[in-house]
Motif scaffolding. Structure first.
Motif, PDB file in Angstrom:
ATOM      1  N   GLU A 175      28.372  38.660  36.471  1.00 52.42           N
ATOM      2  CA  GLU A 175      27.445  38.798  37.656  1.00 52.42           C
ATOM      3  C   GLU A 175      28.129  38.685  38.963  1.00 52.42           C
ATOM      4  OE1 GLU A 175      26.666  34.848  36.232  1.00 52.42           O
ATOM      5  OE2 GLU A 175      26.911  36.669  35.298  1.00 52.42           O
ATOM      6  N   GLU A 176      29.291  37.784  38.817  1.00 51.34           N
ATOM      7  CA  GLU A 176      29.809  37.761  40.131  1.00 51.34           C
ATOM      8  C   GLU A 176      31.055  38.477  40.377  1.00 51.34           C
ATOM      9  OE1 GLU A 176      30.522  33.515  40.373  1.00 51.34           O
ATOM     10  OE2 GLU A 176      28.657  32.969  40.592  1.00 51.34           O
ATOM     11  N   ASP A 177      31.046  39.440  39.401  1.00 48.99           N
ATOM     12  CA  ASP A 177      32.360  40.575  39.401  1.00 48.99           C
ATOM     13  C   ASP A 177      33.595  39.914  39.319  1.00 48.99           C
ATOM     14  OD1 ASP A 177      32.406  43.463  39.685  1.00 48.99           O
ATOM     15  OD2 ASP A 177      33.098  43.231  41.632  1.00 48.99           O
ATOM     16  N   VAL A 178      33.512  38.917  38.421  1.00 47.52           N
ATOM     17  CA  VAL A 178      34.944  38.179  37.901  1.00 47.52           C
ATOM     18  C   VAL A 178      34.968  38.761  36.541  1.00 47.52           C
ATOM     19  CG1 VAL A 178      35.805  36.056  37.198  1.00 47.52           C
ATOM     20  CG2 VAL A 178      34.325  36.126  39.372  1.00 47.52           C
ATOM     21  N   ILE A 179      36.338  39.158  36.261  1.00 49.72           N
ATOM     22  CA  ILE A 179      36.735  39.586  35.117  1.00 49.72           C
ATOM     23  C   ILE A 179      36.838  38.709  33.887  1.00 49.72           C
ATOM     24  CG2 ILE A 179      38.426  40.878  33.657  1.00 49.72           C
ATOM     25  CD1 ILE A 179      36.710  42.729  35.390  1.00 49.72           C
ATOM     26  N   ARG A 216      47.540  41.068  39.493  1.00 49.74           N
ATOM     27  CA  ARG A 216      47.859  42.115  40.354  1.00 49.74           C
ATOM     28  C   ARG A 216      46.875  43.284  40.465  1.00 49.74           C
ATOM     29  NH1 ARG A 216      53.441  41.274  39.306  1.00 49.74           N
ATOM     30  NH2 ARG A 216      54.336  39.636  40.785  1.00 49.74           N
ATOM     31  N   LEU A 217      46.946  44.036  39.095  1.00 50.07           N
ATOM     32  CA  LEU A 217      46.073  44.853  38.817  1.00 50.07           C
ATOM     33  C   LEU A 217      44.568  44.815  39.003  1.00 50.07           C
ATOM     34  CD1 LEU A 217      47.388  46.337  35.346  1.00 50.07           C
ATOM     35  CD2 LEU A 217      47.414  47.641  37.648  1.00 50.07           C
ATOM     36  N   ALA A 218      43.958  43.758  38.623  1.00 47.80           N
ATOM     37  CA  ALA A 218      42.622  43.388  38.778  1.00 47.80           C
ATOM     38  C   ALA A 218      42.191  43.092  40.269  1.00 47.80           C
ATOM     39  CB  ALA A 218      42.088  42.154  37.815  1.00 47.80           C
ATOM     40  N   LYS A 219      42.966  42.295  40.942  1.00 49.48           N
ATOM     41  CA  LYS A 219      42.683  41.809  42.356  1.00 49.48           C
ATOM     42  C   LYS A 219      43.141  42.695  43.442  1.00 49.48           C
ATOM     43  CE  LYS A 219      42.629  36.875  41.111  1.00 49.48           C
ATOM     44  NZ  LYS A 219      43.044  35.485  41.575  1.00 49.48           N
ATOM     45  N   ILE A 220      44.226  43.281  43.104  1.00 50.46           N
ATOM     46  CA  ILE A 220      44.874  44.060  44.431  1.00 50.46           C
ATOM     47  C   ILE A 220      44.550  45.798  44.222  1.00 50.46           C
ATOM     48  CG2 ILE A 220      47.121  44.840  45.406  1.00 50.46           C
ATOM     49  CD1 ILE A 220      48.356  42.077  44.667  1.00 50.46           C
ATOM     50  N   LYS A 221      44.816  46.118  42.817  1.00 51.50           N
ATOM     51  CA  LYS A 221      44.479  47.584  42.853  1.00 51.50           C
ATOM     52  C   LYS A 221      42.886  47.981  42.580  1.00 51.50           C
ATOM     53  CE  LYS A 221      46.129  51.753  40.301  1.00 51.50           C
ATOM     54  NZ  LYS A 221      46.990  52.243  39.417  1.00 51.50           N
ATOM     55  N   PHE A 222      42.308  47.033  41.983  1.00 52.88           N
ATOM     56  CA  PHE A 222      41.014  47.178  41.761  1.00 52.88           C
ATOM     57  C   PHE A 222      40.080  46.383  42.331  1.00 52.88           C
ATOM     58  CE2 PHE A 222      43.140  49.440  38.245  1.00 52.88           C
ATOM     59  CZ  PHE A 222      42.329  50.502  37.871  1.00 52.88           C
ATOM     60  N   ASP A 223      40.509  45.505  43.288  1.00 52.20           N
ATOM     61  CA  ASP A 223      39.609  44.897  44.089  1.00 52.20           C
ATOM     62  C   ASP A 223      38.717  43.772  43.583  1.00 52.20           C
ATOM     63  OD1 ASP A 223      39.289  43.956  46.685  1.00 52.20           O
ATOM     64  OD2 ASP A 223      37.536  45.366  46.935  1.00 52.20           O
ATOM     65  N   TYR A 224      38.973  43.252  42.402  1.00 53.20           N
ATOM     66  CA  TYR A 224      37.970  42.418  41.799  1.00 53.20           C
ATOM     67  C   TYR A 224      38.433  40.930  42.262  1.00 53.20           C
ATOM     68  CZ  TYR A 224      36.516  45.655  38.073  1.00 53.20           C
ATOM     69  OH  TYR A 224      35.757  46.355  37.326  1.00 53.20           O
ATOM     70  N   PRO A 225      37.275  40.175  42.506  1.00 57.11           N
ATOM     71  CA  PRO A 225      37.573  38.874  43.396  1.00 57.11           C
ATOM     72  C   PRO A 225      38.170  37.808  42.539  1.00 57.11           C
ATOM     73  CG  PRO A 225      35.238  39.136  42.716  1.00 57.11           C
ATOM     74  CD  PRO A 225      35.903  40.496  42.383  1.00 57.11           C
ATOM     75  N   GLY A 226      38.113  38.012  41.045  1.00 51.36           N
ATOM     76  CA  GLY A 226      38.839  36.893  40.250  1.00 51.36           C
ATOM     77  C   GLY A 226      38.746  37.374  38.841  1.00 51.36           C
TER      78      GLY A 226
END
Length: 332
Positions: free
Chosen positions: A36-40, A62-72
């Motif tokens: 619910e906090e958009d963390v993978i 790098r993929l999750a946080k930089i390319k797809f802008d997930y917070p964690g």
């Protein structure tokens, strides 16, 4: 297509370095979801987790946080059982007993030598942490092991070219090992996940502690397909406890390939008769109750070379261990 689905597609393009195949090809991604906090939350399996985990974690982040802008992102790594077509696998055989003092470690060492004489590349893992004796039987110096560039343990090597891993190499000479279960678990983990065996190693014998306990359960976790060879003496008390060890192995999913009755008798050259110093029948009774087979009876005997604990093929026991090795290979 959702952002999470797009991320999964990109993750599946990553390469498992130890397999040189994409995550998609080898099924590396076990689960992926977002909270619910958009963390993978991600679970990934790798062929060589210890070696590749750090770099793969950076690529995923790098993929999750930089390319797809997930917070964690939270990642759980597990070991992959994926096997390449040309990959050689090691066969593990555990040597177990109910009681200490029945000669389990001597059986392990002499069986290893017999397998080597039959042309097999052999290793031995000494997990009998409180009663470790494999290095002494092989007359190996007690000194720290070398490590590879990847910090893998390089086994000690006997004169017969048998590779050996033992707790003895991690302790000062004659110093008792007084560790609780969690520490032992870490040590055993190193023995199974962090050893640089020769690439052509075919069989690894595991000298387990007597009885049933934490280490037996740990070994089942690391090599669930390992089969077991049970050692007892002919004495009823020893065979009674050996039966419990065998039943314990069955309960956690191991197959007993057979029973070795050690110290079965002493051949008296004066009257040319067998003297049954510890009674008779223990091995047969144990094998019968386990619905297994009594593979061999090893008498009390000294090697011709009294400076060694390993029997040569000139020794009667050396010939018996050679015969045992052939039977073991048929069962593996």
């Amino acid at each position: 297509m959702s952002k999470l689905e797009q991320l999964k597609i990109e993750l599946n393009k990553l390469i498992d370095p130890s397999l040189n195949k994409t995550f998609e090809e080898v099924g590396s991604i076990l689960s992926i979801k977002v909270d619910e906090e958009d963390v993978i939350d991600l679970e990934v399996q790798l062929k060589n987790r210890r070696k590749d985990e750090t770099n793969i974690k950076l690529e995923i982040a790098r993929l999750a946080k930089i390319k797809f802008d997930y917070p964690g992102i939270r990642i759980i790594f597990t070991d992959s059982n994926y096997k390449l077509d040309d990959e050689k696998s090691i066969t593990y055989l555990g040597i177990i007993s109910g009681k200490g003092g029945v000669g389990k470690s001597s059986v392990t060492a002499n069986l290893a030598v017999a397998l080597k004489r039959l042309g097999y590349k052999v290793g031995v893992i000494d997990t009998d942490v409180y009663g470790s004796s494999i290095p002494s039987i092989f007359n190996l110096p007690i000194e720290p092991l070398d490590t590879s560039e990847d910090d893998e343990l390089i086994p000690a090597r006997t004169l017969d070219d048998i590779q050996v891993i033992s707790p003895e190499f991690f302790m000062p000479l004659d110093q008792p090992l007084m560790w609780r279960g969690p520490m032992l678990g870490k040590l055993i983990t190193h023995f199974f996940n962090n050893v640089l065996w020769d690439e052509d190693t075919q069989i690894v014998l595991i000298d387990l502690p007597p009885g049933t306990g934490d280490i037996q359960l740990d070994v089942q976790t690391f090599v669930p397909d390992a089969k077991m060879l049970l050692v007892t003496t002919p004495h009823p008390n020893a065979s009674h406890v050996a039966l419990k060890a065998g039943l314990g192995a069955y309960e956690i999913g191991h197959k007993i390939i057979g029973v070795v009755e050690n110290m079965s008798y002493y051949y008296n050259e004066a009257n040319q008769k067998n003297e049954y110093l510890f009674g008779q029948g223990g091995g047969e009774i144990t094998a019968s109750k386990l619905q297994s087979e009594l593979l061999i009876q090893i008498p009390i005997n000294q090697p011709v070379d009294t400076s060694s604990y390993i029997y040569s093929l000139n020794d009667m026991n050396g010939k018996l261990y050679f015969a045992l090795a052939k039977k073991v290979l048929e069962k593996l």
